[in-house]
Design a protein around this motif. Sequence first.
Motif, PDB file in Angstrom:
ATOM      1  N   ALA A 122     -24.196 -91.456 -15.888  1.00  0.00           N
ATOM      2  CA  ALA A 122     -23.161 -90.545 -16.383  1.00  0.00           C
ATOM      3  C   ALA A 122     -23.560 -89.937 -17.725  1.00  0.00           C
ATOM      4  O   ALA A 122     -23.363 -88.737 -17.958  1.00  0.00           O
ATOM      5  CB  ALA A 122     -21.833 -91.292 -16.505  1.00  0.00           C
ATOM      6  N   ARG A 123     -24.127 -90.745 -18.607  1.00  0.00           N
ATOM      7  CA  ARG A 123     -24.561 -90.237 -19.911  1.00  0.00           C
ATOM      8  C   ARG A 123     -25.714 -89.248 -19.750  1.00  0.00           C
ATOM      9  O   ARG A 123     -25.776 -88.223 -20.430  1.00  0.00           O
ATOM     10  CB  ARG A 123     -25.006 -91.393 -20.811  1.00  0.00           C
ATOM     11  CG  ARG A 123     -23.895 -92.343 -21.199  1.00  0.00           C
ATOM     12  CD  ARG A 123     -22.909 -91.720 -22.156  1.00  0.00           C
ATOM     13  NE  ARG A 123     -23.508 -91.439 -23.454  1.00  0.00           N
ATOM     14  CZ  ARG A 123     -22.867 -90.843 -24.449  1.00  0.00           C
ATOM     15  NH1 ARG A 123     -21.608 -90.458 -24.282  1.00  0.00           N
ATOM     16  NH2 ARG A 123     -23.469 -90.615 -25.601  1.00  0.00           N
ATOM     17  N   ARG A 124     -26.621 -89.569 -18.855  1.00  0.00           N
ATOM     18  CA  ARG A 124     -27.759 -88.689 -18.603  1.00  0.00           C
ATOM     19  C   ARG A 124     -27.278 -87.340 -18.066  1.00  0.00           C
ATOM     20  O   ARG A 124     -27.725 -86.275 -18.510  1.00  0.00           O
ATOM     21  CB  ARG A 124     -28.690 -89.371 -17.592  1.00  0.00           C
ATOM     22  CG  ARG A 124     -29.961 -88.621 -17.242  1.00  0.00           C
ATOM     23  CD  ARG A 124     -30.729 -89.403 -16.190  1.00  0.00           C
ATOM     24  NE  ARG A 124     -31.980 -88.778 -15.831  1.00  0.00           N
ATOM     25  CZ  ARG A 124     -33.119 -88.948 -16.492  1.00  0.00           C
ATOM     26  NH1 ARG A 124     -33.162 -89.756 -17.534  1.00  0.00           N
ATOM     27  NH2 ARG A 124     -34.228 -88.344 -16.104  1.00  0.00           N
ATOM     28  N   ALA A 125     -26.365 -87.394 -17.096  1.00  0.00           N
ATOM     29  CA  ALA A 125     -25.829 -86.163 -16.514  1.00  0.00           C
ATOM     30  C   ALA A 125     -25.102 -85.335 -17.566  1.00  0.00           C
ATOM     31  O   ALA A 125     -25.271 -84.111 -17.634  1.00  0.00           O
ATOM     32  CB  ALA A 125     -24.883 -86.501 -15.360  1.00  0.00           C
ATOM     33  N   ARG A 126     -24.305 -85.999 -18.398  1.00  0.00           N
ATOM     34  CA  ARG A 126     -23.544 -85.265 -19.418  1.00  0.00           C
ATOM     35  C   ARG A 126     -24.469 -84.554 -20.385  1.00  0.00           C
ATOM     36  O   ARG A 126     -24.244 -83.392 -20.748  1.00  0.00           O
ATOM     37  CB  ARG A 126     -22.622 -86.230 -20.182  1.00  0.00           C
ATOM     38  CG  ARG A 126     -21.694 -85.527 -21.155  1.00  0.00           C
ATOM     39  CD  ARG A 126     -20.841 -86.524 -21.947  1.00  0.00           C
ATOM     40  NE  ARG A 126     -19.904 -87.247 -21.101  1.00  0.00           N
ATOM     41  CZ  ARG A 126     -19.044 -88.144 -21.574  1.00  0.00           C
ATOM     42  NH1 ARG A 126     -19.025 -88.420 -22.882  1.00  0.00           N
ATOM     43  NH2 ARG A 126     -18.207 -88.760 -20.770  1.00  0.00           N
ATOM     44  N   TYR A 127     -25.518 -85.236 -20.788  1.00  0.00           N
ATOM     45  CA  TYR A 127     -26.476 -84.625 -21.715  1.00  0.00           C
ATOM     46  C   TYR A 127     -27.186 -83.444 -21.063  1.00  0.00           C
ATOM     47  O   TYR A 127     -27.304 -82.366 -21.642  1.00  0.00           O
ATOM     48  CB  TYR A 127     -27.493 -85.663 -22.182  1.00  0.00           C
ATOM     49  CG  TYR A 127     -28.548 -85.088 -23.092  1.00  0.00           C
ATOM     50  CD1 TYR A 127     -28.261 -84.793 -24.419  1.00  0.00           C
ATOM     51  CD2 TYR A 127     -29.831 -84.810 -22.608  1.00  0.00           C
ATOM     52  CE1 TYR A 127     -29.217 -84.248 -25.250  1.00  0.00           C
ATOM     53  CE2 TYR A 127     -30.798 -84.268 -23.436  1.00  0.00           C
ATOM     54  CZ  TYR A 127     -30.484 -83.988 -24.758  1.00  0.00           C
ATOM     55  OH  TYR A 127     -31.435 -83.431 -25.565  1.00  0.00           O
ATOM     56  N   HIS A 128     -27.663 -83.640 -19.833  1.00  0.00           N
ATOM     57  CA  HIS A 128     -28.373 -82.574 -19.132  1.00  0.00           C
ATOM     58  C   HIS A 128     -27.470 -81.358 -18.908  1.00  0.00           C
ATOM     59  O   HIS A 128     -27.891 -80.208 -19.091  1.00  0.00           O
ATOM     60  CB  HIS A 128     -28.873 -83.079 -17.775  1.00  0.00           C
ATOM     61  CG  HIS A 128     -30.069 -83.962 -17.879  1.00  0.00           C
ATOM     62  ND1 HIS A 128     -30.625 -84.590 -16.779  1.00  0.00           N
ATOM     63  CD2 HIS A 128     -30.834 -84.330 -18.933  1.00  0.00           C
ATOM     64  CE1 HIS A 128     -31.667 -85.302 -17.156  1.00  0.00           C
ATOM     65  NE2 HIS A 128     -31.812 -85.159 -18.462  1.00  0.00           N
ATOM     66  N   ILE A 129     -26.224 -81.612 -18.493  1.00  0.00           N
ATOM     67  CA  ILE A 129     -25.304 -80.518 -18.201  1.00  0.00           C
ATOM     68  C   ILE A 129     -24.945 -79.757 -19.474  1.00  0.00           C
ATOM     69  O   ILE A 129     -24.837 -78.529 -19.479  1.00  0.00           O
ATOM     70  CB  ILE A 129     -24.049 -81.068 -17.495  1.00  0.00           C
ATOM     71  CG1 ILE A 129     -24.428 -81.562 -16.089  1.00  0.00           C
ATOM     72  CG2 ILE A 129     -22.957 -80.008 -17.409  1.00  0.00           C
ATOM     73  CD1 ILE A 129     -23.377 -82.429 -15.448  1.00  0.00           C
ATOM     74  N   GLY A 130     -24.787 -80.491 -20.580  1.00  0.00           N
ATOM     75  CA  GLY A 130     -24.517 -79.829 -21.850  1.00  0.00           C
ATOM     76  C   GLY A 130     -25.665 -78.936 -22.278  1.00  0.00           C
ATOM     77  O   GLY A 130     -25.463 -77.812 -22.775  1.00  0.00           O
ATOM     78  N   LEU A 131     -26.884 -79.416 -22.072  1.00  0.00           N
ATOM     79  CA  LEU A 131     -28.060 -78.616 -22.415  1.00  0.00           C
ATOM     80  C   LEU A 131     -28.150 -77.382 -21.521  1.00  0.00           C
ATOM     81  O   LEU A 131     -28.443 -76.271 -21.991  1.00  0.00           O
ATOM     82  CB  LEU A 131     -29.321 -79.476 -22.260  1.00  0.00           C
ATOM     83  CG  LEU A 131     -30.629 -78.920 -22.828  1.00  0.00           C
ATOM     84  CD1 LEU A 131     -30.535 -78.760 -24.338  1.00  0.00           C
ATOM     85  CD2 LEU A 131     -31.788 -79.842 -22.470  1.00  0.00           C
ATOM     86  N   ALA A 132     -27.869 -77.560 -20.231  1.00  0.00           N
ATOM     87  CA  ALA A 132     -27.913 -76.439 -19.292  1.00  0.00           C
ATOM     88  C   ALA A 132     -26.847 -75.399 -19.627  1.00  0.00           C
ATOM     89  O   ALA A 132     -27.091 -74.190 -19.540  1.00  0.00           O
ATOM     90  CB  ALA A 132     -27.731 -76.949 -17.864  1.00  0.00           C
ATOM     91  N   ARG A 133     -25.658 -75.845 -20.001  1.00  0.00           N
ATOM     92  CA  ARG A 133     -24.609 -74.897 -20.392  1.00  0.00           C
ATOM     93  C   ARG A 133     -25.024 -74.086 -21.609  1.00  0.00           C
ATOM     94  O   ARG A 133     -24.667 -72.910 -21.767  1.00  0.00           O
ATOM     95  CB  ARG A 133     -23.320 -75.644 -20.712  1.00  0.00           C
ATOM     96  CG  ARG A 133     -22.167 -74.732 -21.118  1.00  0.00           C
ATOM     97  CD  ARG A 133     -21.204 -75.433 -22.056  1.00  0.00           C
ATOM     98  NE  ARG A 133     -21.806 -75.709 -23.338  1.00  0.00           N
ATOM     99  CZ  ARG A 133     -21.364 -75.215 -24.495  1.00  0.00           C
ATOM    100  NH1 ARG A 133     -20.347 -74.390 -24.522  1.00  0.00           N
ATOM    101  NH2 ARG A 133     -21.950 -75.542 -25.614  1.00  0.00           N
ATOM    102  N   ASP A 134     -25.853 -74.708 -22.440  1.00  0.00           N
ATOM    103  CA  ASP A 134     -26.317 -74.039 -23.660  1.00  0.00           C
ATOM    104  C   ASP A 134     -27.481 -73.091 -23.390  1.00  0.00           C
ATOM    105  O   ASP A 134     -28.001 -72.484 -24.307  1.00  0.00           O
ATOM    106  CB  ASP A 134     -26.729 -75.096 -24.691  1.00  0.00           C
ATOM    107  CG  ASP A 134     -26.710 -74.562 -26.105  1.00  0.00           C
ATOM    108  OD1 ASP A 134     -25.816 -73.747 -26.416  1.00  0.00           O
ATOM    109  OD2 ASP A 134     -27.587 -74.944 -26.899  1.00  0.00           O
ATOM    110  N   GLY A 135     -27.891 -72.999 -22.114  1.00  0.00           N
ATOM    111  CA  GLY A 135     -28.884 -72.004 -21.744  1.00  0.00           C
ATOM    112  C   GLY A 135     -30.278 -72.515 -21.484  1.00  0.00           C
ATOM    113  O   GLY A 135     -31.184 -71.735 -21.202  1.00  0.00           O
ATOM    114  N   GLN A 136     -30.472 -73.857 -21.534  1.00  0.00           N
ATOM    115  CA  GLN A 136     -31.813 -74.409 -21.336  1.00  0.00           C
ATOM    116  C   GLN A 136     -31.811 -75.440 -20.217  1.00  0.00           C
ATOM    117  O   GLN A 136     -31.055 -76.413 -20.261  1.00  0.00           O
ATOM    118  CB  GLN A 136     -32.340 -75.063 -22.621  1.00  0.00           C
ATOM    119  CG  GLN A 136     -33.714 -75.665 -22.453  1.00  0.00           C
ATOM    120  CD  GLN A 136     -34.228 -76.379 -23.685  1.00  0.00           C
ATOM    121  OE1 GLN A 136     -35.182 -77.136 -23.612  1.00  0.00           O
ATOM    122  NE2 GLN A 136     -33.605 -76.159 -24.836  1.00  0.00           N
ATOM    123  N   CYS A 137     -32.673 -75.236 -19.236  1.00  0.00           N
ATOM    124  CA  CYS A 137     -32.804 -76.214 -18.159  1.00  0.00           C
ATOM    125  C   CYS A 137     -33.334 -77.525 -18.740  1.00  0.00           C
ATOM    126  O   CYS A 137     -34.342 -77.532 -19.450  1.00  0.00           O
ATOM    127  CB  CYS A 137     -33.754 -75.689 -17.093  1.00  0.00           C
ATOM    128  SG  CYS A 137     -34.125 -76.892 -15.795  1.00  0.00           S
TER     129      CYS A 137
END
Length: 285
Positions: free
Chosen positions: A162-177
């Motif tokens: 869950a923590r990994r997903a949250r971090y990745h999704i936050g980064l993706a929302r910010d424009g970076q895969c």
Amino acid sequence: MEPDDRTEATVREAFSLLDHEIRLEILLTLLEDWHAVYTAPKSYAELMDAVGMRDSGKFNYHLDKLRGVYVRQVEDGYVPTASVTALYRAVLAHRPTERLEYEPTAIDSTCPRCDSAAILRYDRGFVSVECTACDDWPGFTYPFPKNGFAGRSARAVARATARRARYHIGLARDGQCPFCAGTTTVNVPLDDIADDTPVEIACDTCPFLVGVEPLSPLLFEDRVASALGDIGVDLERPDWELPTPTTWVESRDPVRLALEVEDEAGTATIVVDEALAVRSVAIDR
């Protein structure tokens, strides 16, 4: 993302370069003492000795195949590139030749729809948290490397995923895969928005794609995290245990989507645009 001919050719070439024992030996030798940009170069002679070759012509042929892609020549010898270290880390993380048999396991969590016990499953490299009693909740699922199971209980695996997903999704929302560093595109289904309607965030380059409730990508935004904390939301809990926001389209021109989150100490209203950029945050106690 649909791979085009150029992408497919690049992938084929990258894998084909590894299809020889001598090249693999060269790369593994270079990776033995890897310390990122501080990696000490290995000389030509060191590499030949390590690989166990005496035929310089044959050795040169295979070294040249790797040069510029997986190996870089510097003043004092040769060093591995970021490309090969990324592949090396991926193999260590996912352990593709190893099987991990994992029985569905109960975890200390409940379904957000019916409060029944939740279970954790692992299949095809994805951790999933599901309800044992109802079909109303679609559950949570996200890729998680096999290596992440070492030394962790089922509950710890669920939390780590869950923590990994949250971090990745936050980064993706910010424009970076989070996987290839390419740009991303957010798709908000304004014509079909509801409290639990997923928004999609996709990489413009690689196959990264997630469908998430609108609140999840905002949890690493400082203003949002602060406001949610102020009304009593415990952000240490996994996303599926957080309050489901009431969601509506506030405006279509410009696009404004409102998310209202209620908890024991008040209500936070978060307004975002079509790219999920936060436009305002308000608290009503």
